[in-house]
Design an enzyme around this catalytic site. Structure first.
Site, PDB file in Angstrom:
ATOM      1  N   CYS A 103      12.754  45.846 -28.245  1.00 51.39           N
ATOM      2  CA  CYS A 103      11.677  44.978 -28.718  1.00 51.39           C
ATOM      3  C   CYS A 103      11.490  43.779 -27.769  1.00 51.39           C
ATOM      4  CB  CYS A 103      11.941  44.548 -30.154  1.00 51.39           C
ATOM      5  SG  CYS A 103      10.454  43.982 -31.016  1.00 51.39           S
TER       6      CYS A 103
ATOM      7  N   GLU B  63      17.921  50.944 -34.454  1.00 52.05           N
ATOM      8  CA  GLU B  63      18.848  50.826 -35.595  1.00 52.05           C
ATOM      9  C   GLU B  63      18.147  51.215 -36.898  1.00 52.05           C
ATOM     10  OE1 GLU B  63      16.274  47.707 -36.421  1.00 52.05           O
ATOM     11  OE2 GLU B  63      17.196  48.155 -34.490  1.00 52.05           O
TER      12      GLU B  63
ATOM     13  N   HIS C 268      12.816  49.751 -32.652  1.00 49.63           N
ATOM     14  CA  HIS C 268      14.103  49.397 -33.244  1.00 49.63           C
ATOM     15  C   HIS C 268      14.920  50.652 -33.537  1.00 49.63           C
ATOM     16  CE1 HIS C 268      13.035  45.104 -34.656  1.00 49.63           C
ATOM     17  NE2 HIS C 268      12.054  45.529 -33.890  1.00 49.63           N
TER      18      HIS C 268
END
Length: 398
Positions: free
Chosen positions: A267, A362, A360
């Protein structure tokens, strides 16, 4: 919010004069920020506690919000960072075995002003046509003021372009996330320096699960301070604000690239790598926000459904490998692109150990299509460590 208590009047005012009437949700008063929409059908708590939403009024396109309540386990940081919250149908009560309270009460407790009962579909269509814009939520007595005053207050606030926010949301003191705290048995495989520009708690957890010790560092950490940790790799997190203001972090990354230390960014970290390589950045019309963003991995031809939250992007050529404007870093290619609008979603350096993505991996909450990127960084650090050992052995044999 009790069923017996009628919520106060609330008003959403956009900078172009468009207004939406609804009822208060959470705290009463005034919230100013950039109005943006997120398309996730789930994960409202993770959205609210994502530091990347600082100074933004979040419009949830999913119509029913708050039905599963809130709990401490799903927080992505220590607080709600969204400046305000805009929903259509706020749940009257939470109903989930993991719930520890209602979303409305949590918004109120943290002083977050929201609005409910508005047509979020109409708001989203308006923002898609006109772009993300300055806005304000006004509730209670604040909503009773003349609309001319409310619009003037909205227009007087600063634009997101040019805002430096990473230091505001970053951790103030460094801390360490140990693999042993996340199910890893044995000694850590690697140790990395992670610069916190608005890091989500799940990110270091994903590293720790794989045996990587994570030193989470404040946004203002210098290269010399981080180098004292002798990291095997460097990671730059997501975060809010305009990457054009992040000169300090760009120099931080350039110093590690010059040192040959493996780099991974997500990001904001993708934008920082782009700037470190000499590319520019620009503001998107309405950004990419949600957990259903399609991305093409150009190296494999596979499509990933990704979790994203960004309003800026890297301005880099899409056609094949190119020489980085900062020529000492060699060749770089755009490794991933958005299938919605062809925006740069990843960079891969071909002559130095560095790569990044705009989304992202995760994914809390969200899809896990991109979880392999954590393993890719581990592979990069393994190759770097092996090369260092071979170099040291060669020097000993001379």
């Amino acid at each position: 919010m009790s069923d017996a208590i009628m919520p106060a009047q609330a008003l959403l005012v956009l900078e172009d004069g468009r207004t939406f009437r609804g009822s208060s949700y959470g705290a009463q008063g005034t919230a100013l920020g950039e109005a943006v929409f997120t398309t996730g059908m789930t994960g409202y708590q993770e959205t609210l506690t994502d530091p990347s939403y600082a100074r933004q009024l979040v419009v949830q396109t999913a119509p029913h919000i708050g039905n599963t309540g809130v709990n401490q386990a799903d927080n992505e940081s220590t607080r709600i960072w969204a400046a305000g919250y805009i929903v259509r149908d706020a749940a009257r009560r939470a109903s989930n075995w993991r719930s520890e309270g209602s979303l409305g009460d949590e918004l109120g407790a943290q002083g977050v002003v929201g609005i409910q009962g508005v047509d979020t579909r109409a708001i989203t269509r308006h923002l898609r046509e006109r772009g993300a814009m300055k806005a304000g939520i006004f509730s209670g007595s604040d909503a009773a003021r003349p609309q001319e005053q409310l619009l003037a207050e909205v227009l007087a606030q600063p634009s997101m372009a040019g805002l430096r926010l990473a230091e505001e949301v970053s951790v103030k003191e460094a801390y360490v996330v140990e693999p042993s705290a996340h199910g890893w048995a044995g000694e850590p495989l690697f140790s990395i320096a992670a610069l916190d520009l608005g890091i989500k708690s799940m990110t270091p957890a994903r590293f720790a699960e794989r045996g990587v010790r994570v030193h989470v560092l404040p946004a203002a950490t210098t290269f010399d301070q981080a180098q004292e940790l002798n990291p095997d790799g460097v990671f730059i997190s997501n975060g809010p604000g305009d990457p054009a203001t992040a000169d300090r972090q760009v120099e931080f990354v350039r110093a590690f690239l010059d040192a040959g230390v493996p780099y991974f960014g997500i990001c904001f970290g993708n934008q920082i790598l782009g700037r470190a390589l000499g590319f520019g950045t620009y503001k998107l019309r309405y950004g990419h926000r949600g957990i259903n963003q399609p991305v093409l991995d150009r190296t494999t031809g596979k499509v990933e459904i990704t979790s994203q939250n960004h309003g800026f992007a890297v301005d880099a050529p899409l056609d094949g490998p190119t020489r980085a404007p900062e020529e000492r870093f060699g060749r770089v290619e755009v490794s991933h692109i958005s299938l919605n609008d062809q925006v740069v979603e990843g960079l891969s350096c071909l002559d130095i150990p560095a790569f990044s993505v705009q989304y992202h991996p995760e994914a809390a909450s969200g899809p896990h299509d991109a979880a392999y990127l954590f393993d890719r960084f581990i592979t990069l650090m393994t190759e770097y460590q092996t090369a260092q050992s071979q170099t040291a052995q060669s020097q000993e044999n001379k």
